[in-house]
Design an enzyme around this catalytic site. Sequence first.
Site, PDB file in Angstrom:
ATOM      1  N   ASP A   1      12.478  18.703   7.752  1.00 41.34           N
ATOM      2  CA  ASP A   1      13.223  19.718   8.499  1.00 41.34           C
ATOM      3  C   ASP A   1      12.302  20.921   8.614  1.00 41.34           C
ATOM      4  OD1 ASP A   1      14.819  21.711   9.478  1.00 41.34           O
ATOM      5  OD2 ASP A   1      16.350  21.592   7.902  1.00 41.34           O
TER       6      ASP A   1
ATOM      7  N   ASN B   1       6.793  18.222  17.731  1.00 42.72           N
ATOM      8  CA  ASN B   1       7.734  18.008  18.824  1.00 42.72           C
ATOM      9  C   ASN B   1       9.086  18.691  18.581  1.00 42.72           C
ATOM     10  OD1 ASN B   1       9.104  16.349  21.101  1.00 42.72           O
ATOM     11  ND2 ASN B   1      10.228  15.771  19.259  1.00 42.72           N
TER      12      ASN B   1
ATOM     13  N   LYS C   1      22.085  25.269  25.905  1.00 46.06           N
ATOM     14  CA  LYS C   1      22.477  24.924  27.276  1.00 46.06           C
ATOM     15  C   LYS C   1      22.811  26.215  28.039  1.00 46.06           C
ATOM     16  CE  LYS C   1      23.002  20.270  26.707  1.00 46.06           C
ATOM     17  NZ  LYS C   1      21.796  19.913  25.995  1.00 46.06           N
TER      18      LYS C   1
ATOM     19  N   SER D   1       6.083  23.755  26.937  1.00 48.27           N
ATOM     20  CA  SER D   1       6.864  23.520  28.151  1.00 48.27           C
ATOM     21  C   SER D   1       6.226  24.241  29.322  1.00 48.27           C
ATOM     22  CB  SER D   1       8.282  24.046  27.959  1.00 48.27           C
ATOM     23  OG  SER D   1       8.957  24.086  29.196  1.00 48.27           O
TER      24      SER D   1
ATOM     25  N   TYR E   1      14.165  30.696  25.289  1.00 45.28           N
ATOM     26  CA  TYR E   1      13.444  29.417  25.233  1.00 45.28           C
ATOM     27  C   TYR E   1      12.038  29.567  25.821  1.00 45.28           C
ATOM     28  CZ  TYR E   1      12.189  24.538  25.918  1.00 45.28           C
ATOM     29  OH  TYR E   1      11.536  23.331  25.890  1.00 45.28           O
TER      30      TYR E   1
ATOM     31  N   LYS F   1       8.290  29.398  23.851  1.00 43.51           N
ATOM     32  CA  LYS F   1       7.261  28.418  24.211  1.00 43.51           C
ATOM     33  C   LYS F   1       5.975  29.106  24.685  1.00 43.51           C
ATOM     34  CE  LYS F   1       9.388  24.440  23.397  1.00 43.51           C
ATOM     35  NZ  LYS F   1       8.906  23.485  22.378  1.00 43.51           N
TER      36      LYS F   1
ATOM     37  N   ARG G   1      14.922  13.601  30.892  1.00 40.58           N
ATOM     38  CA  ARG G   1      16.321  13.237  30.640  1.00 40.58           C
ATOM     39  C   ARG G   1      16.528  13.015  29.140  1.00 40.58           C
ATOM     40  NH1 ARG G   1      14.919  10.455  35.212  1.00 40.58           N
ATOM     41  NH2 ARG G   1      14.574   8.470  34.152  1.00 40.58           N
ATOM     42  N   THR G   2      17.010  14.047  28.467  1.00 40.56           N
ATOM     43  CA  THR G   2      17.287  13.980  27.024  1.00 40.56           C
ATOM     44  C   THR G   2      18.584  14.736  26.778  1.00 40.56           C
ATOM     45  OG1 THR G   2      16.101  16.055  26.647  1.00 40.56           O
ATOM     46  CG2 THR G   2      14.825  14.018  26.404  1.00 40.56           C
TER      47      THR G   2
END
Length: 275
Positions: free
Chosen positions: A61, A88, A94, A138, A192, A196, A230-231
């Site tokens: 973790d 990763n 969201k 990203s 986000y 990155k 797509r995840t």
Amino acid sequence: MSTKVAIVTGSNKGIGLAIVRALCKEFQGDVYLTARDVGRGQEAVKSLASDGLKAMFQQLDINDINSITAAAAYFKEKYGGVDVLVNNAGIAFKEADTTPFAVQAEVTFKTNFFATRDMLTHFMPLIKAGGRVVNISSFVSSLTLNKCSAALQQRFRSEDITEEELVGLMQQFVDAAKKGELQKGGWPETAYGTSKTGLTTLSMILARRLSKERPNDGILLNACCPGWVRTDMAGDKAHKSPEEAAITPVYLALLPPGATDPHGKFVSDKEVQPW
């Protein structure tokens, strides 16, 4: 010859699992799937085994420093170090999430920047000569960079930014988010993306340090963008499958012995991108 070892963080699902799957097929050595949750991690190892692929499991973790140090000690003792490290593990809220932005900023930075940096702090000394380190960033990191103030852009792109200065800037973003003062500080309103941007910049700083401190060890460290995938994180409208997303990270993880580049670059679709 000691057995080579590859480790992928946050790899019980999504892009991480696809990277493990590809490494099981292509990497000559032991491949470790890691996850916070032992049950989910072992389930993922079983799913690979049912496809005839052998991955090992290690609980990890990245938000828990004790988990990082325990894993580092394990790999040092069992393998004498690490040959391939793919960072990763990451998190994104969201768009529809109603969590207050200040909280989103803190949580996002904690994992995507600060915890990933903790991983690198403890694992970089273990990377063997000829090793490969891949940080999953990203394309949003370069888009976000271009939305920062000119002064911030200059620092993120500069060859002399230190790790300490970068950490200070990342903390500044979190503090400004809490006070509602992002615009005043020259920051764009994306936690986000900015986390990155920090990770890509950190990758460049650490690559420069490797070149200076271990010039003859042939270690290559890069950041990359897997694409819009797509995840669970990105949803099902994204363009790429996890398997397609794994192509560039795996390419960087398996750069051939003796290769000298890319190193300290931001790579997407196997091509070095402007920063």
